[in-house]
Each structure stands twice: as structure tokens, then as C-alpha cells.
Design a protein around this motif. Structure first.
Motif, short mmCIF file in Angstrom:
data_model
loop_
_atom_site.label_atom_id
_atom_site.label_comp_id
_atom_site.label_asym_id
_atom_site.label_seq_id
_atom_site.Cartn_x
_atom_site.Cartn_y
_atom_site.Cartn_z
N THR A 83 0.85 -1.19 0.00
CA THR A 83 0.00 0.00 0.00
C THR A 83 0.88 1.24 0.00
OG1 THR A 83 -0.13 -0.03 2.42
CG2 THR A 83 -1.89 -1.13 1.21
N HIS A 84 0.39 2.28 -0.62
CA HIS A 84 1.13 3.53 -0.72
C HIS A 84 0.17 4.66 -0.33
CE1 HIS A 84 3.93 1.06 -3.07
NE2 HIS A 84 2.86 0.67 -3.74
N VAL A 85 0.10 4.93 0.98
CA VAL A 85 -0.78 5.96 1.50
C VAL A 85 0.09 7.11 2.00
CG1 VAL A 85 -2.55 6.51 3.21
CG2 VAL A 85 -2.50 4.25 2.14
N PRO A 86 -0.21 8.35 1.66
CA PRO A 86 0.59 9.48 2.16
C PRO A 86 0.73 9.44 3.67
CG PRO A 86 -0.96 10.22 0.48
CD PRO A 86 -1.30 8.79 0.76
N ASN A 87 1.89 9.84 4.13
CA ASN A 87 2.21 9.73 5.55
C ASN A 87 1.55 10.86 6.34
OD1 ASN A 87 3.44 8.55 7.76
ND2 ASN A 87 5.25 9.84 7.59
N ASP A 88 0.23 10.87 6.32
CA ASP A 88 -0.55 11.88 7.01
C ASP A 88 -1.01 11.30 8.35
OD1 ASP A 88 -3.43 13.10 7.63
OD2 ASP A 88 -2.29 14.57 6.48
N SER A 89 -1.03 12.13 9.38
CA SER A 89 -1.36 11.62 10.72
C SER A 89 -2.78 11.09 10.79
CB SER A 89 -1.18 12.73 11.76
OG SER A 89 -2.05 13.80 11.48
N THR A 90 -3.67 11.54 9.91
CA THR A 90 -5.04 11.05 9.95
C THR A 90 -5.20 9.76 9.16
OG1 THR A 90 -5.65 12.33 7.99
CG2 THR A 90 -5.92 13.39 10.13
N ALA A 91 -4.20 9.38 8.37
CA ALA A 91 -4.31 8.18 7.55
C ALA A 91 -3.46 7.05 8.09
CB ALA A 91 -3.90 8.48 6.10
N VAL A 92 -2.45 7.36 8.89
CA VAL A 92 -1.53 6.36 9.41
C VAL A 92 -1.85 6.09 10.87
CG1 VAL A 92 0.88 5.79 9.84
CG2 VAL A 92 0.24 7.05 7.77
N PRO A 93 -2.03 4.84 11.29
CA PRO A 93 -2.36 4.55 12.69
C PRO A 93 -1.20 4.87 13.62
CG PRO A 93 -1.97 2.52 11.46
CD PRO A 93 -1.99 3.63 10.45
N LEU A 94 -1.54 5.14 14.89
CA LEU A 94 -0.56 5.47 15.90
C LEU A 94 -0.58 4.41 16.99
CD1 LEU A 94 -1.22 9.29 16.40
CD2 LEU A 94 0.44 8.22 14.87
N ASP A 95 0.61 4.11 17.53
CA ASP A 95 0.73 3.23 18.68
C ASP A 95 0.34 4.01 19.94
OD1 ASP A 95 1.28 1.07 20.26
OD2 ASP A 95 3.30 0.75 19.49
N THR A 96 0.26 3.31 21.07
CA THR A 96 -0.17 3.95 22.31
C THR A 96 0.84 4.97 22.81
OG1 THR A 96 0.77 2.09 23.55
CG2 THR A 96 -1.58 2.00 23.03
N ASP A 97 2.09 4.94 22.29
CA ASP A 97 3.07 5.95 22.66
C ASP A 97 3.17 7.07 21.63
OD1 ASP A 97 4.25 4.58 20.60
OD2 ASP A 97 6.18 4.27 21.60
N GLY A 98 2.28 7.06 20.63
CA GLY A 98 2.26 8.10 19.61
C GLY A 98 3.12 7.81 18.41
N SER A 99 3.89 6.73 18.41
CA SER A 99 4.73 6.41 17.26
C SER A 99 3.87 5.88 16.11
CB SER A 99 5.79 5.37 17.63
OG SER A 99 5.17 4.17 18.10
N LYS A 100 4.31 6.18 14.87
CA LYS A 100 3.55 5.80 13.69
C LYS A 100 3.94 4.42 13.21
CE LYS A 100 2.82 10.48 11.88
NZ LYS A 100 3.01 11.39 10.71
N TYR A 101 2.97 3.76 12.57
CA TYR A 101 3.25 2.50 11.91
C TYR A 101 3.67 2.77 10.47
CZ TYR A 101 1.02 0.03 15.77
OH TYR A 101 0.71 -0.47 17.01
N GLY A 102 4.47 1.87 9.93
CA GLY A 102 4.82 1.96 8.52
C GLY A 102 3.67 1.49 7.64
N ASN A 103 3.93 1.34 6.35
CA ASN A 103 2.90 0.88 5.43
C ASN A 103 2.41 -0.50 5.83
OD1 ASN A 103 2.74 3.13 3.80
ND2 ASN A 103 4.38 2.44 2.44
#
Length: 999
Positions: free
Chosen positions: A858-878
Motif C-alpha cells: 500500500t502507498h498511503v501518504p504519511n498523514d497523521s489522519t491516515a496512518v495509525p498510531l501506537d499507544t506511545d504516539g509512534s507511527k506505523y509503517g505501510n
């Protein structure tokens, strides 16, 4: 071979059946037809169908000479197709039918046929579909819900995509669930004669299947030579739920020669019931504590009792007044009633307050909790609930059509269809609360965790309080009127065999009412001190109306079939408190009113209204036209088709715009609602090409390219937008201000829908090599490579959108909602093999196997509203595409000899992304809006059946599901905390004693 059913007549008048044009012209068509006739028995075709002539063409009625034109070859091939669609019984016959369908198709198709009338290989259509290469199902009650297992499966994916078009006899079929497709679990499998899965497109196919098209086939009266009577009856039993449920079906069909032509009538009725039990355990997401240790929020468990009733009714009429004209009419209705109730124990605490009790033994590996005692100040808040779901669905289809042959070269077909679907459901939860002193948790690898609490505390009713109620209602209605007309002209000779063109018009209306999940607290620990008094929570005995007689001690007997360790018992509400909505809710909330000291909770209870604010009205029209050319070089055994389909879609969504209610911005609005109609129109042009070449005897290669689309579900297109206006953080309005400048306001909005979504699109390619090494006995092997390049994915993103203010000016709001953004690539291969081992000394053994490999990116823009966050605020990759397993496998072994028919089948799929941020895996803690991806772990299930035929009319057997007592697990991945199994489920092993009769 036992109990064959011979049939004649083209299956599904007005459409081309799956068994389509052989690649090498008339000679091969005749050979196929004669081979099938001899293999499957004397399938006599009515005299008006004209017997197939020997040689390469058909005999001219006028001259008696052999006509070798393309038109004559085409007519011969059409007659051969009628014999190709003969439905017979027996496992070998079913395998051979699927093989013939695949070989003679003019695109990429796999199928299943009923081994007997009313008997697909499994007890549900969904489970039968999972036997087809490239098709997978999930075992959850609804897509994206990792907390509720489904025994019969749900959520069909083709090549990993959930955007699957559903058809009944080549025509639209859908459920009123806010989507566009049929809920296959709603349809009685006993009414089906077969299932076809189209994995690529032709121009004459209806658009809408990005993953593929699933076509459910029923019988028609001309499928039988004369009168046909068939019936079945089963008694179903689950070893966990320990309940017996009956199922039955009956079919009657007959045809007559009359003075106005051939007439046929068929009626088919089915009733199927099932009861199951599922037990599940959960370990909740991990959070970093003050010591830097990743600690789970807690652990919990539940039991779900499931009961469903599935009814189906089908009528069909055919009339052939002459050799050149055929008319038909069908009426189909499927009804589905699903009831389940669940006793659940769950954590409802603040995850940031959980600590590991240092006074008790514990194990921490690499900074991640493994075992120990979890606690928090004041105890760990937990809920004990009863949840009940009661859902009714119904789909009704009325269709009529004709096929008219003009001379020897031109065919005209027309169909008119009306479909109506309804769904009504109530999902109701009533919960108690309790603050347990601690929860002991020991992670146990892939095995269920060991969980413990203070049972002297949990078995004391004085330690409980009324927690909350939650209702969710659906009231959906959808209807469609569709008409299509097609014309096909065959040419006498040359490279071009035929040209085909057609149009299709649809008018669809959907009115879906979805109230959402309306959670209302009764007493919660966070209400203490301001809404309810501090100190002890109000107990269960609020007054004479709500008292402890409405709760019971839930002991979870035989939990997890005795193979999991949980605490003893908890108090929970009785079932009637959930089923009694709304009166039971009013009793609970109104009795709690005297205990409130503030907070605005001391008001009479008001049930959720099925009002306009919850209503999604959609009106969609489509206008499609296509042109397709069929070509071939008979001497080279090469054939194919090329064409283009264009479709115009016009949609109008009715809803409401809710203005901000900000006292310092009256120019924006005062919270009022304004009705809106959002209109959206777009045109899609869909080219397609299919090639087939038999370059060596019984060795075929295929290639296909097409462009496909999948329109957004109606639930994703609701016109409902709430606007918000907030004062800039850090800005203090002047004293006495009545209005602020625009630059001191933050204008936002969030929505789960977008009426301006356009379809997801895919460019798809297929390439295969097929070897039919034993055409007469079901021996074949194949490999198929495929590629899908998908664009315009639906993902949440924040965009500036202009809306009017009440002052007449326009203002820009930052709106977060689904939009067409991002791309995905899916590549894969399917490998299959069928063979009956007739060379062995012991006859009757056979085997079928297929394996599918899929790789997605998948190729989704790295936008905070489109990429899920872990409980510490870190982002997941694709992440991979939703619902897509890398590997899936089907292996079936058969024995069929004399009166015996035995089948063992194993279905397995590797892990896949189930959902991002579902219930229990999302929240906002430490000001972090976290949502975790949850994966379904690899799952494999063994099923089987044994039948004995007393004679050609009566058969008795035992059908078995989940013989290996499969365990379904889900997995959560957290960046620092690592990979953890988050839930475990077990379900019944199911048995059905079945008798089938056929005359």
C-alpha cells in the motif's frame, strides 16, 4: 456413479452460462458435448433444442447440407454449452464440472457445482466459496470486528479484496446493510445449483467487482428432462452449544409440451437453522508505565451463544413458444434471522493508571510484561455485561427476460429486474461495574493466557453497581429497478466470429438508518465527586424496580471446553435487561436519577430516535453501454474477445449540515441544522481483452487485461457533516467580547463518510497455463499469475473544505473524512491440481488441491489522519491491504465407489490485517489518539462428509465441520511492545445427519 441428474436447456435464460465457447470451433464443441453426454449419462435434450450433428457444423434445415459457417459453428457451440451445464451428482462429477467450466470459459473463472440438488459442498454459501482458489473468508460476525467470532464465516474476499460484486444468475443481488453486495451468509445454500467466481472482466459483464464477481446459480425448469422431485432433511448438532437444530429443503420441477410450446415450472423451498457457542479470551493493548515497562491494560473473557434461521423461496417459469423464442420469469427470496447473546467480562479502566504489583512475583522480558499482578489505585474497573443482537434481513428478487433468435446469425436478449432488500436490527448491551482489587495475568505464548482475580470479591453482589447501557439500531431499506438489452451477431466466416453490444440502466434507492452505538453511563468511577457522591458506588438495589433479581451469577460452565484458566464467577445482568429495550433502559436510568448530585444526568430516560439525523438517503442511477468483438483462428486453436464498457453514475445523497455552536462566532452559526443534497457524477471507461490459445493438445494458455471499478458503499457516502469552531489554544478572548476575528478561531470537522467519493479503480492482468492431462476423468493442473494496480483507495485525510456561514460568507474548515487517496499493488499466483487415481488397484480415490500466494503493498501518504498510531504516539509503517492473506490453501481428499461417498477437506489461510483501530484497540490517552492494527492469525479448519446411497433415489450421510477444533487467534503489533496475541476463540465441532431423496 450414483444418483445422476440429467439436464438440458440453457442455464439462466438471457445470459451466457459459464460453460462457454470451446477454443477450437465446432468440432471441439461437438466432441465436448458428446463426451459429456456419454460421461454423465443420457442427458436427452428436448427435440426443439435440435440434436447435435456429427462433423464440424450443423445440418441446414433447408438444404440438408452441412453448414460450416461461423454462425453455424456458434449455434453448435451454444448447444454444446447446454450440455456442458448439465448438473450431476457425485464428487467426481462435481470436480469434472468445475474443470469443464474453467476450460471452456472465455475469461478467468473458477466454480463449484452442487454434488446433489440442494447440496453445495458446505452448509453455507460462504464456506463453499472458501474452497475456490483465490477466495478467502474471515471467521468474524462482521468485517473489522475482532471481538466476535463466526462459526460459518463472513466477509468474502477475492484475491484479498473485499470489493466483490455479488450476482444471482448473472443479475444484481444485494443486502440492505449500507453496502452494495449480498451478505452471502444470508442465502440458503440449499437453493443453489452452483457458484461461479469471475476473476477478470469482459465488456458484457456488469461493472463493480474490483476483486472479482461471485455469481450464485439456481436451477431452471428446462435444466431437467421432465419431472424432478428432490428433498433433504438434516438434524444439526454442535458439541459445545449442545443444541439440535433442523434443516430441510424440497424442490419440484416439471415441463410440458403444449399447443403453444414448451413450458416449465420449478419451486424450491429451504429452511436451515443452526446454534453455536464461542468462548474467547483477550489480552488488551500495552502502555508504557512510569518505570518504562510496557504493561497490558488488562485481560478479560466472554461467551457468545449464536442462533440463526435461514429461509429461502424460489419460483421459476420458462416458456419456449418456438425454436427461436424463449421467455422466463423468476422470483427469489432469502430471509435471515440472527440472534446472539454474549456474557462478557471486560476491563474499563484508565490504561495509564495500571501498574505491576511489586509485592507479587512478576516477569518482565526486555521491558515488556510477561506475567504478574496488575492493579491500580482504587481497584481495576471492570464491566460485566449481557449483550444481545437481534437482526432480520430479507432480499427479494423478481426478474423476467427473453431470448430471441433472429434468423441463424443474430440473438437478442432482454432482462427486467426488481430487487428489494430490508434489514432491521437491535444490538443492546446492559452492564454492571465492579472495581476488582487486582487481575493476575500470565502470558502463555500461543496458548490462552492464565487469568485470576479475587473470587471472594467477584462473587459478592455488594461489590457491583449498574454501569451503563448501550443501544444500536439499524433500519435499512434498498430497492433497484434494472433493465438490460443485448444483441449479438455472428459472422459466416473470417477472423471475427461475432460482435456484441448492449445497454443497461439501473435506478437504485437506499434509505439506511444507523443510530450508531449510544453509550449512556449509569454509574462510572470517573463520575464520583461531581455527578455522584464520593465514596462507595451506589449498589444494585436502587429501588423496588431495579434490584438484584435482575442480575445472576455467571459461572461460565465448561469455559473454552475446559482448556483455559479463568477465575470462577461474576455477577452480570440477565438477558431480559438487554432484550427489554427501551423499557428496561428507562427502568435502570430513571431509578438511578435520585443518586445524582450534578452533571445533568438526572433526567428521564429518552430512547434513541430513528430520526433524520441518523438517516442516510441515497439515490443512484447508472447508464452503461458496451461493445465487444469475439474473434478466433480455429486452425490455430486461438480465440478471444476484446471490448469496452462505459458507465455513467449519478448519485444524490440527502442529509444535514450541522453548523458550529460557538458563542464567540455567531457569524458561523448557532448549532442549527440545514438539509443538504450532495450530488456526485462520474463516468468510467472500462476496456477489456481476453485471449485463449490451446497451443498443444489439452494445454491452454490464457491472458486477460481489464480495468475494474468498485463504487464506495452507501454507508461511506452519507451526507452528514458536523462543523466545529474552537478558540485558538493560548488565546484569551477580551472580557465582554461577543465575537472573535476569524484568525483566532480553529474551524474543523470530522466525518466517517463523504458523498463525493468516487470508485476505487484497478488495472488487472491475468496469465495462466492449464494442462488437462485427463479430460475424461477430472485430471488437470494449472498455474495462474495475476496483478492488480489499485488507485483511489478510501482513506481518512484532512482537507480544507469551504462551507457557508449564516452571514452569507464562505469559510474554510479543516475536515477529516474519507477521500480517494493512496494506491495499492497486489501480485500473486494460484496453483491447482485435480486427479482421480483410477490407476490404483483400489478404485474411487481422488484429490483436489489449490494454493494461492498474494503479495500486497500500500502507498498511503504519511498523514497523521491516515496512518495509525501506537499507544506511545509512534507511527506505523505501510500496512498490507485489509483482509489479504499472503498464503491460502485448500486440500480435499475423496473416495467415491459403489454406494459410498467420502470427503475430507482442509481450508487454511495465513494471517491478515483485520482492522485498524476497532473497538478495544483505539482511544485517547496521554493526549495521544492511538489506534492499533489488529491481524487475524493463521486459521485452518478440517471438514468432512460420509454418504451412503441405498439406491439411486435415497442417500443418508453425516456432514462434519471443524473436526480439528480449530482455534482462531488475533494479533496486535505494537512498535516497542512487540507482537502479541490479543485474543483466542474456540467454537463447536458441528455434525449434521442428513437424508437426501431424488426422483
Amino acid at each position: 456413479m450414483i444418483g445422476k441428474v440429467q439436464a438440458s436447456g440453457k442455464h439462466g435464460v438471457g445470459q451466457r452460462p459459464v460453460g462457454v465457447k470451446p477454443v477450437s470451433g465446432g468440432r471441439l464443441a461437438v466432441a465436448v458435448a458428446m463426451g459429456l453426454a456419454f460421461t454423465y449419462g443420457s442427458a436427452a435434450v428436448h427435440a426443439q433444442d435440435a440434436a447435435l450433428a456429427s462433423g464440424t457444423g450443423s445440418t441446414s434445415a433447408q438444404t440438408g447440407a452441412v453448414d460450416t459457417s461461423n454462425a453455424a459453428k456458434k449455434k453448435t457451440q451454444e448447444q454444446a454449452k447446454q450440455l456442458v451445464t448439465v448438473t450431476v451428482t457425485g464428487i467426481r462429477a462435481s470436480v469434472e464440472m468445475a474443470q469443464d467450466t474453467k476450460r471452456y470459459a472465455d475469461t478467468f473463472v473458477d466454480s463449484l457445482s452442487a454434488t446433489d440438488i440442494g447440496a453445495l459442498p458446505d452448509r453455507s454459501v460462504t464456506e463453499s466459496l472458501s474452497r475456490i482458489p483465490g477466495v478467502t473468508i474471515d471467521h468474524f460476525l462482521s468485517q473489522g470486528d475482532p471481538e466476535h467470532f463466526s462459526a460459518e464465516g463472513n466477509g468474502v474476499q477475492v484475491r484479498g479484496l473485499t470489493q466483490v460484486r455479488s450476482e444471482l444468475n448473472g443479475r444484481d443481488s444485494f443486502s440492505a446493510n449500507g453496502g452494495r453486495a449480498l451478505s452471502f451468509q444470508d442465502v440458503p445454500s440449499e437453493l443453489m445449483s452452483g457458484v461461479d467466481v469471475f476473476k477478470n472482466q469482459k465488456a458484457d459483464m456488469i461493472e463493480g467487482g474490483l476483486g472479482g464477481t461471485v455469481n450464485l446459480r439456481t436451477f431452471m425448469p428446462f435444466d431437467f428432462q421432465g419431472q424432478k422431485i428432490a428433498a433433504s432433511a438434516s438434524e444439526n448438532y454442535g458439541d459445545f452449544d449442545k443444541k439440535y437444530k433442523p434443516s430441510a429443503s424440497v424442490l419440484y420441477s416439471n415441463r410440458w409440451h403444449t399447443s403453444i410450446g414448451d413450458m416449465g415450472f420449478l419451486v424450491d423451498v429451504a429452511d436451515s437453522r443452526l446454534a453455536t457457542r464461542t468462548d474467547g479470551l483477550f489480552v488488551r493493548p500495552f502502555f508504557k508505565d512510569s518505570a518504562g515497562v510496557w504493561v497490558p491494560r488488562g485481560a478479560d473473557w466472554r461467551t457468545l451463544l449464536y442462533d440463526r434461521k435461514r429461509d429461502g423461496y424460489y419460483l421459476a417459469f420458462q416458456w419456449r413458444p418456438s425454436n427461436d423464442l424463449e421467455l422466463y420469469a423468476t422470483a427469489f427470496q432469502s430471509k435471515y434471522h440472527e440472534v446472539w447473546d454474549e456474557d462478557a467480562i471486560f476491563v474499563s479502566n484508565d490504561p495509564t493508571q495500571v501498574v505491576v504489583d511489586a509485592s507479587q512475583p512478576s516477569q518482565i522480558n526486555g521491558g515488556v510484561f510477561q506475567s504478574g499482578r496488575l492493579t491500580q489505585p482504587g481497584g481495576v474497573p471492570m464491566g460485566t455485561d449481557i449483550r444481545a443482537s437481534n437482526s432480520h434481513s430479507k432480499t427479494t428478487d423478481f426478474s423476467t427476460g427473453l431470448k430471441w433468435q433472429l434468423g441463424t446469425s443474430t440473438d437478442v436478449t432482454s432482462e427486467l429486474q426488481f430487487v428489494k432488500a430490508t434489514t432491521n436490527s437491535l444490538d443492546s448491551t446492559v452492564a454492571l461495574g465492579t472495581n476488582v482489587p487486582y487481575i493476575d495475568v500470565a502470558l502463555n505464548g500461543s496458548n490462552p493466557p492464565r487469568i485470576g482475580v479475587d473470587t471472594s470479591f467477584t462473587t459478592n453482589p455488594a461489590n457491583y453497581y449498574w454501569g451503563f447501557t448501550m443501544d444500536h439500531q439499524d433500519q435499512n431499506y434498498a430497492k433497484e429497478l434494472a433493465w438490460r438489452g443485448d444483441i449479438e451477431h455472428s459472422f459466416a466466416s473470417g477472423f471475427v466470429h461475432a460482435v456484441k453490444a448492449g445497454v443497461r440502466i439501473t435506478d437504485r434507492y437506499a434509505n439506511n438508518i444507523d443510530t450508531g452505538y449510544n453509550w449512556n453511563p449509569v454509574f462510572q468511577t470517573w463520575m464520583q465527586g461531581w455527578a455522584i457522591p464520593s465514596g462507595a458506588m451506589p449498589g444494585l438495589n436502587l429501588n423496588g424496580t431495579v434490584n438484584s433479581s435482575l442480575v445472576h451469577l455467571d459461572t461460565f460452565n465448561n469455559f473454552y471446553k475446559g482448556s483455559a484458566s479463568i477465575p470462577g464467577a461474576f455477577y452480570a445482568p440477565v438477558l431480559s435487561t438487554a432484550l427489554g429495550y427501551p423499557a428496561s433502559y428507562a427502568d435502570i436510568h430513571d431509578a438511578a436519577n435520585p443518586y445524582y448530585i450534578g452533571g445533568g444526568y438526572d433526567k428521564p430516560y429518552e430512547p434513541t430516535l430513528l430520526d433524520a439525523a441518523h438517516t442516510n438517503v441515497q439515490h443512484e442511477k447508472t447508464y452503461a453501454a458496451y461493445g465487444m468483438l469475439e474473434f478466433g483462428v480455429d486452425d490455430a486453436n486461438l480465440s478471444g474477445n476484446v471490448g469496452v464498457r462505459a458507465v455513467r453514475t449519478s448519485n444524490a445523497a440527502q442529509g444535514f449540515l450541522v453548523y458550529p455552536n460557538q458563542a464567540l462566532a455567531p457569524f458561523l452559526g448557532t448549532g442549527q441544522s440545514s438539509p443538504i443534497t450532495a450530488r456526485n457524477e462520474y463516468t468510467d471507461v472500462l476496456p477489456s481483452l481476453n485471449l485463449k490459445w490451446e497451443f498443444a493438445p489439452n494445454v491452454i494458455t490464457r491472458f486477460a487485461f481489464s480495468k475494474a471499478v468498485a463504487r464506495p458503499d452507501f454507508s461511506q457516502m452519507q451526507a452528514y457533516q458536523v462543523l466545529n469552531a474552537a478558540v485558538n489554544a493560548g488565546y484569551t478572548p477580551p472580557k465582554g467580547a461577543t465575537s472573535l476575528p476569524l484568525n483566532e478561531l480553529v474551524l474543523t470537522g470530522t466525518s466517517t463518510s463523504n458523498p463525493y467519493l468516487t470508485p476505487m479503480k484497478a488495472n488487472q492482468f491475468d496469465l495462466s497455463l492449464e494442462w488437462y492431462f485427463d479430460q475424461d476423468h477430472g485430471g488437470m493442473t494449472w498455474i495462474n499469475f495475476f496483478h492488480k494496480g489499485i488507485s483511489d483507495y478510501f482513506r481518512n485525510e484532512s482537507q480544507f473544505v469551504t462551507y457557508p456561514g449564516v452571514d452569507g460568507n464562505n469559510y474554510q474548515y479543516l475536515i477529516t473524512r474519507p477521500v480517494n487517496i493512496g494506491k495499492a499493488t497486489i501480485d500473486g499466483a494460484e496453483v491447482g491440481w485435480n486427479q482421480f487415481f483410477d490407476f490404483l488397484p483400489v478404485k474411487g480415490f481422488g484429490m483436489s488441491a489449490n494454493y494461492t500466494y498474494i503479495r500486497s503493498r500500500t502507498h498511503v501518504p504519511n498523514d497523521s489522519t491516515a496512518v495509525p498510531l501506537d499507544t506511545d504516539g509512534s507511527k506505523y509503517g505501510n500496512l498490507p491491504a485489509d483482509g489479504l492473506s499472503r498464503d491460502s490453501l485448500n486440500v480435499a481428499g475423496f473416495y467415491e465407489h459403489g454406494p459410498w461417498q467420502i470427503r475430507l477437506a482442509y481450508n487454511w489461510r495465513s494471517q491478515y490485517l483485520l482492522s485498524i483501530g476497532p473497538n478495544g484497540y483505539n482511544g485517547t490517552d496521554n493526549n495521544i489518539p492511538w489506534k492499533l492494527p489488529v491481524f487475524a492469525d493463521a486459521y485452518g479448519q478440517l471438514d468432512g462428509s460420509i454418504f451412503y446411497a441405498f439406491n439411486q433415489h435415497v442417500k443418508l450421510g453425516l456432514e462434519m465441520n471443524n473436526l480439528n477444533n480449530a482455534e482462531q487467534r488475533t494479533i496486535m503489533y505494537q512498535n516497542a511492545a512487540g507482537k502479541h496475541i490479543t485474543s483466542w476463540y474456540v467454537n463447536d465441532t458441528r455434525y449434521a445427519l442428513t437424508v437426501r431423496v431424488s426422483f
